[in-house]
Design a protein around this motif. Structure first.
Motif: not given
Length: 140
Positions: A45-47, A56-57, A125-126, A135-140
């Motif tokens: 996810a990203s916002t 996210p790209d 976030e950046t 804001t970007e969210t990642f999982v393994r």
């Protein structure tokens, strides 16, 4: 009297091991912060300015133990090929800094603030100058 001496002897013998154990746990937890970043992360996810921006790209991000990173943009190249960006990463507290190998002179440094880092979840976030917050969210 002999029982007290025996008990004191046992306590004196095991006490250094108990206190050393605590020190070892602290150093391991400091190392686990970097260790938990290492691996392959998949974007979920990203916002942008709190508005949903989808996945996210850079939907795959890899961090290696030799402080190298690869951001993979699936399907962004000619004919739907993947594109990769490579760089060096460093982490200081919650600040993640990436120095890209091949970037324009004003875009070689990427600074991210990690807001969540667990064994299975990464969120950062950046600030994008003059535009807003990504804001970007990642999982393994």
């Amino acid at each position: 009297m002999k029982k007290r001496i025996l008990i004191y002897g046992i306590l004196i013998t095991i006490l250094p091991f108990i206190s050393c154990s605590s020190d070892d746990d602290n150093s391991n937890s400091n190392n686990s912060t970097n260790a938990s970043l290492i691996g392959t992360w998949n974007g979920t996810a990203s916002t942008f300015n709190s508005q949903n921006a989808g996945i996210p790209d850079n939907n795959i991000v890899k961090f290696t133990s030799d402080n190298r990173t690869e951001f993979i943009y699936e399907g962004f190249g000619n004919n739907g090929e993947d594109i990769s960006e490579f760089g060096d990463w460093s982490k200081n507290g919650n600040t993640l800094t990436i120095i890209w190998d091949d970037a324009d002179s004003d875009n070689e440094t990427y600074i991210l603030q990690i807001s969540e880092l667990t064994e299975n979840s990464l969120k950062w976030e950046t600030e994008i100058s003059g535009e807003g917050t990504l804001t970007e969210t990642f999982v393994r």
